[in-house]
Design an enzyme around this catalytic site. Structure first.
Site, PDB file in Angstrom:
ATOM      1  N   THR A   1      12.380   2.828  17.364  1.00 16.07           N
ATOM      2  CA  THR A   1      12.846   4.197  17.617  1.00 16.07           C
ATOM      3  C   THR A   1      12.504   5.157  16.482  1.00 16.07           C
ATOM      4  O   THR A   1      12.694   6.359  16.609  1.00 16.07           O
ATOM      5  CB  THR A   1      14.385   4.198  17.788  1.00 16.07           C
ATOM      6  OG1 THR A   1      14.945   3.493  16.670  1.00 16.07           O
ATOM      7  CG2 THR A   1      14.814   3.539  19.076  1.00 16.07           C
TER       8      THR A   1
ATOM      9  N   ASN B   1      -0.658   9.896   7.435  1.00 19.61           N
ATOM     10  CA  ASN B   1       0.140   8.878   6.744  1.00 19.61           C
ATOM     11  C   ASN B   1       0.965   8.026   7.694  1.00 19.61           C
ATOM     12  O   ASN B   1       1.332   6.902   7.367  1.00 19.61           O
ATOM     13  CB  ASN B   1       1.070   9.549   5.723  1.00 19.61           C
ATOM     14  CG  ASN B   1       1.925  10.633   6.343  1.00 19.61           C
ATOM     15  OD1 ASN B   1       1.403  11.608   6.877  1.00 19.61           O
ATOM     16  ND2 ASN B   1       3.231  10.477   6.304  1.00 19.61           N
TER      17      ASN B   1
ATOM     18  N   SER C   1      20.879   2.180  18.572  1.00 20.40           N
ATOM     19  CA  SER C   1      19.902   2.463  19.631  1.00 20.40           C
ATOM     20  C   SER C   1      19.907   1.423  20.741  1.00 20.40           C
ATOM     21  O   SER C   1      19.121   1.534  21.690  1.00 20.40           O
ATOM     22  CB  SER C   1      18.490   2.504  19.047  1.00 20.40           C
ATOM     23  OG  SER C   1      18.426   3.395  17.978  1.00 20.40           O
TER      24      SER C   1
ATOM     25  N   GLN D   1       2.061  14.988  -0.552  1.00 21.41           N
ATOM     26  CA  GLN D   1       2.487  14.120   0.544  1.00 21.41           C
ATOM     27  C   GLN D   1       3.382  14.835   1.559  1.00 21.41           C
ATOM     28  O   GLN D   1       4.294  15.576   1.204  1.00 21.41           O
ATOM     29  CB  GLN D   1       3.200  12.890  -0.029  1.00 21.41           C
ATOM     30  CG  GLN D   1       2.262  12.048  -0.881  1.00 21.41           C
ATOM     31  CD  GLN D   1       2.869  10.754  -1.409  1.00 21.41           C
ATOM     32  OE1 GLN D   1       2.607  10.386  -2.536  1.00 21.41           O
ATOM     33  NE2 GLN D   1       3.653  10.055  -0.606  1.00 21.41           N
TER      34      GLN D   1
ATOM     35  N   ARG E   1       5.701  -6.357  -0.828  1.00 24.86           N
ATOM     36  CA  ARG E   1       4.313  -6.024  -1.172  1.00 24.86           C
ATOM     37  C   ARG E   1       3.790  -6.687  -2.443  1.00 24.86           C
ATOM     38  O   ARG E   1       2.632  -7.061  -2.515  1.00 24.86           O
ATOM     39  CB  ARG E   1       4.166  -4.502  -1.329  1.00 24.86           C
ATOM     40  CG  ARG E   1       4.220  -3.775  -0.006  1.00 24.86           C
ATOM     41  CD  ARG E   1       3.989  -2.303  -0.224  1.00 24.86           C
ATOM     42  NE  ARG E   1       4.327  -1.562   0.972  1.00 24.86           N
ATOM     43  CZ  ARG E   1       4.847  -0.337   0.955  1.00 24.86           C
ATOM     44  NH1 ARG E   1       5.060   0.283  -0.197  1.00 24.86           N
ATOM     45  NH2 ARG E   1       5.128   0.281   2.073  1.00 24.86           N
TER      46      ARG E   1
ATOM     47  N   CYS F   1       1.710   4.169   2.165  1.00 29.06           N
ATOM     48  CA  CYS F   1       0.783   5.079   2.862  1.00 29.06           C
ATOM     49  C   CYS F   1      -0.229   5.732   1.916  1.00 29.06           C
ATOM     50  O   CYS F   1      -1.422   5.800   2.220  1.00 29.06           O
ATOM     51  CB  CYS F   1       1.567   6.152   3.611  1.00 29.06           C
ATOM     52  SG  CYS F   1       2.910   6.865   2.662  1.00 29.06           S
TER      53      CYS F   1
ATOM     54  N   VAL G   1       7.674   5.837  12.467  1.00 31.26           N
ATOM     55  CA  VAL G   1       6.532   4.912  12.419  1.00 31.26           C
ATOM     56  C   VAL G   1       6.543   4.016  13.656  1.00 31.26           C
ATOM     57  O   VAL G   1       5.504   3.805  14.295  1.00 31.26           O
ATOM     58  CB  VAL G   1       6.559   4.070  11.123  1.00 31.26           C
ATOM     59  CG1 VAL G   1       5.449   3.020  11.134  1.00 31.26           C
ATOM     60  CG2 VAL G   1       6.405   4.972   9.904  1.00 31.26           C
TER      61      VAL G   1
ATOM     62  N   SER H   1       6.724  13.762   6.787  1.00 29.95           N
ATOM     63  CA  SER H   1       6.883  12.664   7.751  1.00 29.95           C
ATOM     64  C   SER H   1       6.987  11.327   7.023  1.00 29.95           C
ATOM     65  O   SER H   1       7.592  10.392   7.546  1.00 29.95           O
ATOM     66  CB  SER H   1       5.724  12.641   8.750  1.00 29.95           C
ATOM     67  OG  SER H   1       4.506  12.493   8.058  1.00 29.95           O
TER      68      SER H   1
ATOM     69  N   HIS I   1      -1.113  12.974   4.452  1.00 31.86           N
ATOM     70  CA  HIS I   1      -1.100  13.085   2.991  1.00 31.86           C
ATOM     71  C   HIS I   1      -2.484  13.507   2.489  1.00 31.86           C
ATOM     72  O   HIS I   1      -3.509  13.036   2.993  1.00 31.86           O
ATOM     73  CB  HIS I   1      -0.784  11.732   2.349  1.00 31.86           C
ATOM     74  CG  HIS I   1       0.613  11.247   2.557  1.00 31.86           C
ATOM     75  ND1 HIS I   1       1.620  12.027   3.063  1.00 31.86           N
ATOM     76  CD2 HIS I   1       1.175  10.031   2.279  1.00 31.86           C
ATOM     77  CE1 HIS I   1       2.746  11.317   3.100  1.00 31.86           C
ATOM     78  NE2 HIS I   1       2.495  10.104   2.640  1.00 31.86           N
TER      79      HIS I   1
HETATM   80  P1  A2P Z   1      17.762   3.328  14.777  1.00 34.58           P
HETATM   81  O1  A2P Z   1      16.972   4.421  15.428  1.00 34.58           O
HETATM   82  O2  A2P Z   1      18.582   2.548  15.745  1.00 34.58           O
HETATM   83  O3  A2P Z   1      18.559   3.813  13.578  1.00 34.58           O
HETATM   84  P2  A2P Z   1      12.955   6.296  10.373  1.00 34.58           P
HETATM   85  O4  A2P Z   1      12.277   5.762   9.147  1.00 34.58           O
HETATM   86  O5  A2P Z   1      12.086   7.214  11.171  1.00 34.58           O
HETATM   87  O6  A2P Z   1      14.284   6.886  10.072  1.00 34.58           O
HETATM   88  O7  A2P Z   1      13.218   5.011  11.340  1.00 34.58           O
HETATM   89  C1  A2P Z   1      13.889   3.839  10.915  1.00 34.58           C
HETATM   90  C2  A2P Z   1      13.840   2.776  12.022  1.00 34.58           C
HETATM   91  O8  A2P Z   1      14.479   1.576  11.532  1.00 34.58           O
HETATM   92  C3  A2P Z   1      14.606   3.184  13.276  1.00 34.58           C
HETATM   93  O9  A2P Z   1      13.980   2.635  14.409  1.00 34.58           O
HETATM   94  C4  A2P Z   1      15.960   2.502  13.036  1.00 34.58           C
HETATM   95  O10 A2P Z   1      16.700   2.254  14.211  1.00 34.58           O
HETATM   96  C5  A2P Z   1      15.492   1.197  12.449  1.00 34.58           C
HETATM   97  N1  A2P Z   1      16.579   0.502  11.757  1.00 34.58           N
HETATM   98  C6  A2P Z   1      17.361   0.950  10.764  1.00 34.58           C
HETATM   99  N2  A2P Z   1      18.262   0.012  10.403  1.00 34.58           N
HETATM  100  C7  A2P Z   1      18.044  -1.062  11.204  1.00 34.58           C
HETATM  101  C8  A2P Z   1      18.645  -2.359  11.335  1.00 34.58           C
HETATM  102  N3  A2P Z   1      19.656  -2.747  10.569  1.00 34.58           N
HETATM  103  N4  A2P Z   1      18.154  -3.191  12.271  1.00 34.58           N
HETATM  104  C9  A2P Z   1      17.127  -2.813  13.058  1.00 34.58           C
HETATM  105  N5  A2P Z   1      16.513  -1.611  12.987  1.00 34.58           N
HETATM  106  C10 A2P Z   1      16.973  -0.753  12.070  1.00 34.58           C
END
Ligand code: A2P
Length: 364
Positions: free
Chosen positions: A12, A347, A41, A157, A101, A130, A15, A160, A274
């Site tokens: 979600t 990026n 989510s 940078q 990494r 990135c 990236v 996003s 970037h």
């Molecule tokens: P969620 O949308 O449910 O919070 P970004 O870097 O754009 O903020 O996205 C971070 C991504 O990592 C999102 O899909 C977020 O889900 C997911 N995420 C964050 N914490 C967890 C977790 N504990 N388990 C699984 N996915 C996670």
């Protein structure tokens, strides 16, 4: 025949959603995709490959059903907790975070540069930072040919790279400017800058009431109409972690552990892609035309180096592409053998999503 299964963790996020888009474009021989995110989510629908996928909450049992590959884009904490569990169950994880990494037994891979490292994985492959990815795509062919002596990175940078909240800070800043333009111009022309700076530094919560009517979600200061020389956390030596990542990851990918590198990384009010000014000094002499031809003929690079027609790489042109754009190539006359170049890439795509998908593609 065995079915190939791919897990997309963090589906979600900025990236993660781009990973889905790149997968749609590539049409890889994968039979089943499962989308994971946090419990916030769970149950949400994401449209992917012409059907609705229900997002599942990631937990300790998620990998019990048997996955061949997983692309993680859910940050370091989630990766540290779940990537080893996935690897243990026979899945090869490509992780976008910085969690693994620099681990000696984790390959750090940019397919155009060191795809031969993929086979050395023990269940986890790291996707580089990135800003490092786009730099090494341009630097590897030059290192092979002229042997790099020293690199100076200066980055510009996009927001996003800081995730959804980084993008929100820029969007809110633009909306605030449009709605309250008068406030901004009075600030712009005030002679009392010192007092205003004090106000800014004394702000106790994250709301900079001086010139923001909105709550900052990600950055310490407004990113709109600003440049922030602060990406990731500060280290004891005065550098930021982003700068340290560029230095260490470049050394690891180029297999040059003692290479002299320094970096200044800056967040700028650009939505995506970037840009980097890179100064490179070589051990060997070079012919500028030959050097440009070397870059032109290297994988993953698009040359935009025609100053007569004002053609050079631009963030808005790189947006949506997987290639690294290189231009403004010119001799550095302050050293015996050196150049300056301007390197731009999306990026979120080449810097994260596409690079990860390319790694899975190589394994397939
Ligand atoms: P969620 O949308 O449910 O919070 P970004 O870097 O754009 O903020 O996205 C971070 C991504 O990592 C999102 O899909 C977020 O889900 C997911 N995420 C964050 N914490 C967890 C977790 N504990 N388990 C699984 N996915 C996670």
């Amino acid at each position: 025949m065995k079915k190939i299964r791919l897990a997309i963790v963090g589906a979600t996020g900025l990236v993660g959603r781009t990973v889905l888009r790149v997968l749609e474009e590539k049409n890889l021989p994968i039979d089943e995709y499962v989308l994971f995110a946090s419990k916030n989510s769970a149950g949400k629908k994401l449209r992917f490959r012409d059907r609705d996928y229900i997002v599942q909450e990631l937990n300790n049992l998620s990998f019990d059903s048997g996955f061949d590959y997983a692309i993680f884009s859910a940050g370091g904490t989630t990766a540290k907790k779940y990537a080893p569990i996935a690897a243990e169950k026979g899945c090869v994880v490509v992780d976008n975070s910085s969690a693994f990494r620099m681990d000696n037994d984790v390959p750090l891979v940019v397919p155009e540069v060191n795809s031969e490292e993929i086979k050395n994985n023990h269940g986890i492959i790291a996707n580089p930072n990135c800003s490092t990815i786009q730099a090494v795509v341009a630097l590897k062919p030059l290192d092979d040919k002229y042997k790099i002596k020293r690199i100076v990175y200066s980055t510009y940078q996009a927001v996003s790279g800081a995730g959804r909240n980084g993008v929100l800070d820029l969007e809110n800043g633009i909306k605030d400017y449009v709605q309250n333009e008068d406030n901004y111009s009075s600030i712009k022309f005030t002679k009392n800058g010192a007092k205003e700076l004090n106000n800014l530094q004394n702000a106790t919560d994250n709301t900079l009431s001086l010139n923001t009517n909105y709550k900052l979600q990600k950055f310490n200061y407004p990113i709109f109409s600003n440049c922030l020389p602060h990406i990731d956390v500060f280290l004891d030596n005065g550098y930021t972690k982003e700068e340290e990542k560029m230095i260490n990851e470049t050394r690891k990918i180029l297999k040059r552990p003692d290479l002299k590198i320094t970096a200044t990384t800056v967040r700028v009010p650009v939505f995506n892609s970037h840009s980097e000014a890179i100064n490179v000094e070589f051990e060997n002499n070079f012919d500028l035309t030959e050097l440009k031809n070397t870059l032109s003929n290297s994988p993953g690079i698009i040359m935009q180096d025609d100053i007569e027609n004002c053609i050079y790489p631009l963030a808005i042109n790189a947006y949506g592409n997987d290639e690294v754009f290189v231009g403004r190539i010119r001799r550095d006359y302050s050293v015996d053998s050196g150049i300056n170049l301007w390197v731009v890439a999306d990026n979120i795509r080449k810097g994260a999503a596409s690079n990860a998908v390319q790694i899975v593609e190589k394994m397939l």
